[in-house]
Design a protein around this motif. Sequence first.
Motif, short mmCIF file in Angstrom:
data_model
loop_
_atom_site.label_atom_id
_atom_site.label_comp_id
_atom_site.label_asym_id
_atom_site.label_seq_id
_atom_site.Cartn_x
_atom_site.Cartn_y
_atom_site.Cartn_z
N VAL A 97 0.85 -1.19 0.00
CA VAL A 97 0.00 0.00 0.00
C VAL A 97 0.89 1.24 0.00
N LEU A 98 0.39 2.30 -0.61
CA LEU A 98 1.15 3.53 -0.78
C LEU A 98 0.67 4.59 0.20
N VAL A 99 1.60 5.40 0.67
CA VAL A 99 1.22 6.50 1.55
C VAL A 99 2.25 7.62 1.45
N GLN A 100 1.77 8.85 1.57
CA GLN A 100 2.67 10.01 1.60
C GLN A 100 3.32 10.12 2.98
N ALA A 101 4.43 10.84 3.03
CA ALA A 101 5.18 10.99 4.28
C ALA A 101 4.54 12.07 5.15
N ARG A 102 3.34 11.76 5.67
CA ARG A 102 2.60 12.67 6.55
C ARG A 102 2.04 11.87 7.73
N ASP A 103 2.15 12.41 8.90
CA ASP A 103 1.86 11.70 10.15
C ASP A 103 0.51 11.00 10.13
N GLU A 104 -0.57 11.76 10.00
CA GLU A 104 -1.90 11.17 10.12
C GLU A 104 -2.16 10.13 9.03
N LEU A 105 -1.66 10.38 7.84
CA LEU A 105 -1.87 9.43 6.73
C LEU A 105 -1.12 8.13 6.99
N ILE A 106 0.08 8.22 7.55
CA ILE A 106 0.85 7.02 7.87
C ILE A 106 0.13 6.19 8.92
N ARG A 107 -0.37 6.85 9.95
CA ARG A 107 -1.08 6.12 11.01
C ARG A 107 -2.30 5.39 10.44
N GLN A 108 -3.10 6.06 9.65
CA GLN A 108 -4.30 5.45 9.10
C GLN A 108 -3.95 4.29 8.16
N THR A 109 -2.87 4.46 7.41
CA THR A 109 -2.46 3.40 6.49
C THR A 109 -2.03 2.15 7.25
N VAL A 110 -1.23 2.32 8.27
CA VAL A 110 -0.80 1.18 9.08
C VAL A 110 -2.01 0.48 9.71
#
Length: 565
Positions: A97-110
């Motif tokens: 899965v892909l995610v941008q290097a941004r805090d909230e987006l990383i948390r939601q992706t994980v």
Amino acid sequence: MPRRYAMPPTVDLPDRTWPARTIGAAPRWLSTDLRDGNQSLVTPMSPDRKLAMFHLLVEMGFTEIEVGFPVASQDDHDFLRMLIEEDLIPDDVRISVLVQARDELIRQTVESLAGARMATVHLYNATSPQFRRMVFGLSRSECKDLAVQGTRLFMKYADRTLADCDLGFQYSPEMFADTELDFSLEVCEAVMDVWQPGPGRPITLNFPTTVERNTPNVFADQIEWLDRNLSRREHVCLSVHPHNDRGTGVASAEMAVLAGAQRIEGCLFGNGERAGNVCLVTLALNLLTHGVDPGLDLTDLNRIRRTVEWCNEMPVHPRHPYGGDMVFTAFSGSHQDAIKKGFDVRARALAQGADPERLRWDIPYLPLDPHDVGRTYESVVRINSQSGKGGVAYVLSSRQGLELPRDLRIEFAGTVQAAADERGCEIEPEEVGRLFFDEYASPRFVTVPVAFRKPVPTTLHVQGDAFAVGASRADALGDLEDHLASWGMQVHEVHRIGVSAADSRRNDVVVYAELLIGQRRVWGMGADDDLDGAARAAVRAAITRALQLGAPRSDPMPWSCKRAG
């Protein structure tokens, strides 16, 4: 206008080694059809189309599949959760899965990966001067800090949520091809300092030509430079993600592999933003034609293409390499003639006992055996006004099992070309057969001719396993010559026609009769269970044609005829 554009920079690598290398093994493949491909569609895939694409990729043998961008849309998130909760992911398949290097987006992706057995999180941020200056307003240091902080956040959230997952990490300096090489290296090294790759803890560093701007050799130089300069190289999977803006995505990918890339990201049939991602089908079959196992099952390429077209709601171009409807098709007469002769040589080798699995594929204009991807030979040669004797002969051989003598091939090719010119369209193979039989084998209304002025020189061309020409004539051949002599035919020669692989389905004897009437050669064709019946039918057909065509004024027809019925 040219002054508005500038040549992109090259790489100072005078001792480059990639040009002398060859590809001896397939790279790792990652399909991004469900992410990069899907986001480029006018209408993104529905859940059932996404699932059909996922199942197709698994069946083809992909073990790394990027299934989406779960924080970009609810559809992507829901599809990922369906795959995990309904246990649809095979044990040997790693989803990404892909995610941008941004805090909230990383948390939601994980969190969206909870319950996954094996997964990779793909973190990215744009690093090029253009994006640093125009889009984000960042310095080099600030840009690097985004990647470093993103890696730390991913590790923090993963420790909380994905302790039971075989978790991988991938980082991409987005816009890599436009980024200074030294800065790309600096950012990747900083990311690795946080991740600490080592035995049992690899990292994937992915280098995209996000927008392809330079020639493939420059991209290869960039990859070889990285291959030489990256630390902890034995724990790094060097991946590339070529786009096709300049139409050279396949070349960029292949040259990158020569330069040290171990993994390629792309889409089936090159789907993707703008001009698309690199086509994984083309890359895989390019390897196959060089004798390298691509590690993907492409033996039913028509079904693969139909599924991709249904999922993407977008057709594959008929000229797309390997997969297009017309890529194994020749219309040109010279091409058709070369293909026909190539198949003849192969047929002789097989008839002499060659192993079809080991006999080298060596057919002009066909770099790949269509059978290897589930295609038939039916459409290899198609007939229009550009076609010649070779194409016409190939169609009659492959469809009817008929091996025409050379002069008859030339004559009949003119008939077919005239029909194609008149109709202004392609002549279907079945119609080629009908034209031939109508012209040379029917109607047979001639019975025994009488009142000959002189014998008609006759040559018989015999096709069939039941007949062989030797030093001593068989009784059947002698009886036939006597029989035809009573009709005023004087048999001068009997030729044995070469047998093609297609002849195996003909159990009869085929004879082509060539009559010389004055200065005119007239052909007829006959087929029967035995030589005598086939030859008489061929001569009758030739006489019929001579009557229909009319004799030359200087040489009136030397006989009269009785018509049957």
